[in-house]
Design a protein around this motif. Structure first.
Motif, PDB file in Angstrom:
ATOM      1  N   THR A   1       8.058   2.825  -7.224  1.00  0.00           N
ATOM      2  CA  THR A   1       8.610   2.406  -5.934  1.00  0.00           C
ATOM      3  C   THR A   1       8.235   3.438  -4.879  1.00  0.00           C
ATOM      4  N   PHE A   2       8.414   3.059  -3.627  1.00  0.00           N
ATOM      5  CA  PHE A   2       8.088   3.968  -2.525  1.00  0.00           C
ATOM      6  C   PHE A   2       8.958   5.216  -2.569  1.00  0.00           C
ATOM      7  N   VAL A   3      10.224   5.049  -2.914  1.00  0.00           N
ATOM      8  CA  VAL A   3      11.129   6.210  -2.989  1.00  0.00           C
ATOM      9  C   VAL A   3      10.664   7.183  -4.066  1.00  0.00           C
ATOM     10  N   ILE A   4      10.323   6.645  -5.239  1.00  0.00           N
ATOM     11  CA  ILE A   4       9.817   7.492  -6.322  1.00  0.00           C
ATOM     12  C   ILE A   4       8.521   8.168  -5.887  1.00  0.00           C
TER      13      ILE A   4
ATOM     14  N   THR B   1      -6.023   5.721   3.789  1.00  0.00           N
ATOM     15  CA  THR B   1      -5.634   4.661   2.850  1.00  0.00           C
ATOM     16  C   THR B   1      -5.152   3.427   3.604  1.00  0.00           C
ATOM     17  N   VAL B   2      -4.453   3.655   4.708  1.00  0.00           N
ATOM     18  CA  VAL B   2      -3.925   2.540   5.504  1.00  0.00           C
ATOM     19  C   VAL B   2      -5.014   1.886   6.341  1.00  0.00           C
ATOM     20  N   LEU B   3      -5.986   2.679   6.800  1.00  0.00           N
ATOM     21  CA  LEU B   3      -6.975   2.184   7.761  1.00  0.00           C
ATOM     22  C   LEU B   3      -7.695   0.902   7.317  1.00  0.00           C
ATOM     23  N   PRO B   4      -8.208   0.800   6.081  1.00  0.00           N
ATOM     24  CA  PRO B   4      -8.872  -0.456   5.690  1.00  0.00           C
ATOM     25  C   PRO B   4      -7.961  -1.672   5.774  1.00  0.00           C
ATOM     26  N   GLU B   5      -6.660  -1.486   5.462  1.00  0.00           N
ATOM     27  CA  GLU B   5      -5.722  -2.610   5.543  1.00  0.00           C
ATOM     28  C   GLU B   5      -5.453  -2.990   6.992  1.00  0.00           C
ATOM     29  N   VAL B   6      -5.374  -1.995   7.877  1.00  0.00           N
ATOM     30  CA  VAL B   6      -5.149  -2.279   9.296  1.00  0.00           C
ATOM     31  C   VAL B   6      -6.330  -3.032   9.884  1.00  0.00           C
ATOM     32  N   LEU B   7      -7.532  -2.705   9.406  1.00  0.00           N
ATOM     33  CA  LEU B   7      -8.745  -3.333   9.926  1.00  0.00           C
ATOM     34  C   LEU B   7      -9.080  -4.650   9.225  1.00  0.00           C
ATOM     35  N   ARG B   8      -8.243  -5.094   8.308  1.00  0.00           N
ATOM     36  CA  ARG B   8      -8.548  -6.312   7.560  1.00  0.00           C
ATOM     37  C   ARG B   8      -8.704  -7.550   8.449  1.00  0.00           C
TER      38      ARG B   8
ATOM     39  N   ALA C   1      -2.555  18.697 -13.908  1.00  0.00           N
ATOM     40  CA  ALA C   1      -1.238  18.157 -14.266  1.00  0.00           C
ATOM     41  C   ALA C   1      -0.668  17.307 -13.138  1.00  0.00           C
ATOM     42  N   LEU C   2      -0.790  17.775 -11.904  1.00  0.00           N
ATOM     43  CA  LEU C   2      -0.285  17.002 -10.769  1.00  0.00           C
ATOM     44  C   LEU C   2      -1.072  15.705 -10.593  1.00  0.00           C
ATOM     45  N   ALA C   3      -2.374  15.748 -10.864  1.00  0.00           N
ATOM     46  CA  ALA C   3      -3.181  14.525 -10.792  1.00  0.00           C
ATOM     47  C   ALA C   3      -2.743  13.531 -11.865  1.00  0.00           C
ATOM     48  N   GLY C   4      -2.376  14.028 -13.035  1.00  0.00           N
ATOM     49  CA  GLY C   4      -1.882  13.154 -14.089  1.00  0.00           C
ATOM     50  C   GLY C   4      -0.607  12.437 -13.685  1.00  0.00           C
ATOM     51  N   ALA C   5       0.318  13.165 -13.056  1.00  0.00           N
ATOM     52  CA  ALA C   5       1.561  12.536 -12.587  1.00  0.00           C
ATOM     53  C   ALA C   5       1.273  11.493 -11.517  1.00  0.00           C
ATOM     54  N   ALA C   6       0.337  11.796 -10.611  1.00  0.00           N
ATOM     55  CA  ALA C   6      -0.035  10.821  -9.577  1.00  0.00           C
ATOM     56  C   ALA C   6      -0.686   9.594 -10.203  1.00  0.00           C
ATOM     57  N   GLY C   7      -1.446   9.804 -11.282  1.00  0.00           N
ATOM     58  CA  GLY C   7      -2.051   8.676 -11.984  1.00  0.00           C
ATOM     59  C   GLY C   7      -1.006   7.741 -12.577  1.00  0.00           C
ATOM     60  N   VAL C   8       0.086   8.302 -13.095  1.00  0.00           N
ATOM     61  CA  VAL C   8       1.183   7.484 -13.624  1.00  0.00           C
ATOM     62  C   VAL C   8       1.794   6.644 -12.503  1.00  0.00           C
ATOM     63  N   LEU C   9       2.034   7.269 -11.357  1.00  0.00           N
ATOM     64  CA  LEU C   9       2.590   6.542 -10.212  1.00  0.00           C
ATOM     65  C   LEU C   9       1.666   5.397  -9.796  1.00  0.00           C
ATOM     66  N   TYR C  10       0.375   5.670  -9.760  1.00  0.00           N
ATOM     67  CA  TYR C  10      -0.605   4.658  -9.365  1.00  0.00           C
ATOM     68  C   TYR C  10      -0.649   3.514 -10.382  1.00  0.00           C
ATOM     69  N   ALA C  11      -0.691   3.857 -11.667  1.00  0.00           N
ATOM     70  CA  ALA C  11      -0.834   2.835 -12.706  1.00  0.00           C
ATOM     71  C   ALA C  11       0.376   1.908 -12.757  1.00  0.00           C
ATOM     72  N   MET C  12       1.569   2.465 -12.590  1.00  0.00           N
ATOM     73  CA  MET C  12       2.780   1.668 -12.737  1.00  0.00           C
ATOM     74  C   MET C  12       3.143   0.897 -11.480  1.00  0.00           C
ATOM     75  N   ASN C  13       2.195   0.849 -10.550  1.00  0.00           N
ATOM     76  CA  ASN C  13       2.366  -0.022  -9.392  1.00  0.00           C
ATOM     77  C   ASN C  13       1.639  -1.345  -9.585  1.00  0.00           C
TER      78      ASN C  13
ATOM     79  N   GLN D   1       0.805  -1.221   0.000  1.00  0.00           N
ATOM     80  CA  GLN D   1       0.000   0.000   0.000  1.00  0.00           C
ATOM     81  C   GLN D   1       0.842   1.278   0.000  1.00  0.00           C
ATOM     82  N   LEU D   2       2.159   1.150   0.091  1.00  0.00           N
ATOM     83  CA  LEU D   2       3.006   2.336   0.217  1.00  0.00           C
ATOM     84  C   LEU D   2       2.939   3.222  -1.026  1.00  0.00           C
ATOM     85  N   VAL D   3       3.016   2.617  -2.215  1.00  0.00           N
ATOM     86  CA  VAL D   3       2.945   3.412  -3.448  1.00  0.00           C
ATOM     87  C   VAL D   3       1.560   4.035  -3.635  1.00  0.00           C
ATOM     88  N   PRO D   4       0.457   3.266  -3.466  1.00  0.00           N
ATOM     89  CA  PRO D   4      -0.862   3.907  -3.545  1.00  0.00           C
ATOM     90  C   PRO D   4      -1.041   5.044  -2.539  1.00  0.00           C
TER      91      PRO D   4
END
Length: 360
Positions: free
Chosen positions: A191-194, A300-307, A248-260, A43-46
């Motif tokens: 990646t998380f660093v990116i 974003t983390v909360l649903p995974e913590v409550l899994r 434009a910033l949303a587009g860059a975030a979309g690239v990060l999301y898609a390539m995960n 979940q780190l990249v998302p």
């Protein structure tokens, strides 16, 4: 010099950057010690993508004061554009994951920004509910267009079709976007660093715009449009500026999301995605960049913590959302917040003037 002696604007900027860098260091250390589960690591990249989306949307909703419900549309434009660019670069022999992501992110941001500018020209003349409905319609139009969009690449270049993959007319090529099946076979280069670097870039762009002359004009339009127009501020221009930068910033975030992921489909970028991003902005505070970062990461983390309590996790998630909205308005919370604010933001004592005044 203590942080309390800095200007409020500078202090807020330092705290915002410190939150991002501090979170990165803590997560890196915990991951190195093996204290983070595999599901949470995934979940780190998302999280980084959603933080960037929340910060960019805050530029429109919080700073500009306009309600946009089509942010997922710009995210999808960047995501699928990035997939096409990455596919072309890989076909050309580019093997560096950093170059693949950088090229895809830049092109994805530019294309999403151009689309945002073109959409914003007529849309930014609307306000309130009308603006929300039109941006919502734009997001749905983009999703439905992607459902009939087929893209492939071979040695002769890119091929496009709005019919089916057989109409691409390729010879031994690769299908990059396959209509409603979405993009398949994506190179997972995020990646998380990116992701953290992209978050820092997003925060830097938004904060610099907010603290600039243009940013003050945008906030003046938000606070009182008639007063802003009376002193010669072009309200449409500055609202369009905020909308385009956020796109434009949303587009860059979309690239990060898609390539995960190895596969993405247009249905992932629907109305619910836009509402989710808006929830992050509202819970974090309108115009509060650090609040958007914290709320996006936490929710974003909360649903995974409550899994582990899968049967009740969405119920608890909804209860947390209600509490976050209700508790800050209670008198007890406000008293505690005021007390803490006075304690940690107390003004530093002013230095004595040279040659001090004579005692009476």
């Amino acid at each position: 010099m203590g942080i309390n002696m800095l200007k409020p604007q500078t202090r807020s900027t330092i705290i915002t950057y410190a939150i991002v860098i501090g979170a990165f260091l803590v997560v890196t250390v915990l991951d190195g010690l093996g204290l983070i589960s595999n599901s949470l690591t995934g979940q780190l990249v998302p999280i980084c993508a959603y933080v960037s989306l929340a910060v960019s949307l805050n530029l429109v909703v919080g700073v500009s004061g306009e309600l946009s419900l089509g942010h997922a549309g710009f995210m999808s434009v960047g995501a699928f554009t990035g997939v096409i660019v990455a596919g072309c670069l890989a076909r050309m022999g580019v093997e560096s994951e950093l170059l693949l992501f950088a090229g895809s992110a830049v092109v994805g941001a530019v294309v999403a920004g151009i689309i945002g500018f073109l959409v914003g020209i007529p849309v930014m003349r609307l306000r309130g509910d009308y603006l929300a409905i039109v941006t919502l319609a734009f997001g749905e139009i983009i999703k439905n267009l992607l459902n009939i969009f087929y893209v492939g690449v071979d040695d002769s270049g890119l091929h496009f079709s709005l019919t089916d993959s057989a109409s691409l007319g390729m010879s031994q090529g690769t299908i990059l976007i396959n209509g409603p099946k979405g993009a398949v076979g994506i190179d997972k280069v995020s990646t998380f660093v990116i992701g953290v670097v992209l978050v820092l870039i997003t925060v830097a762009v938004v904060l610099n715009l907010m603290h600039s002359r243009d940013g003050r004009a945008i906030m003046a339009v938000r606070d009182n449009r008639i007063a802003a127009e009376s002193v010669g501020i072009n309200t449409t221009k500055y609202r369009l500026m905020a909308f385009t930068v956020a796109s434009a910033l949303a587009g860059a975030a979309g690239v990060l999301y898609a390539m995960n992921y190895s596969t993405i489909v247009p249905s992932q970028f629907d109305f619910n995605q836009s509402i989710l991003i808006l929830v992050y902005v509202v819970l974090g505070g309108m115009g509060n960049i650090s609040g958007s970062i914290i709320s996006a990461a936490f929710l974003t983390v909360l649903p995974e913590v409550l899994r582990p309590i899968n049967n009740y996790r969405m119920l608890l998630y909804a209860i947390v959302l209600i509490l976050v909205m209700v508790v800050p308005h209670t008198k007890v919370y406000q008293r505690v917040a005021d007390a803490l604010r006075e304690r940690f933001h107390k003004a530093a004592p002013k230095p004595a003037a040279e040659g001090g005044e004579a005692d009476e």
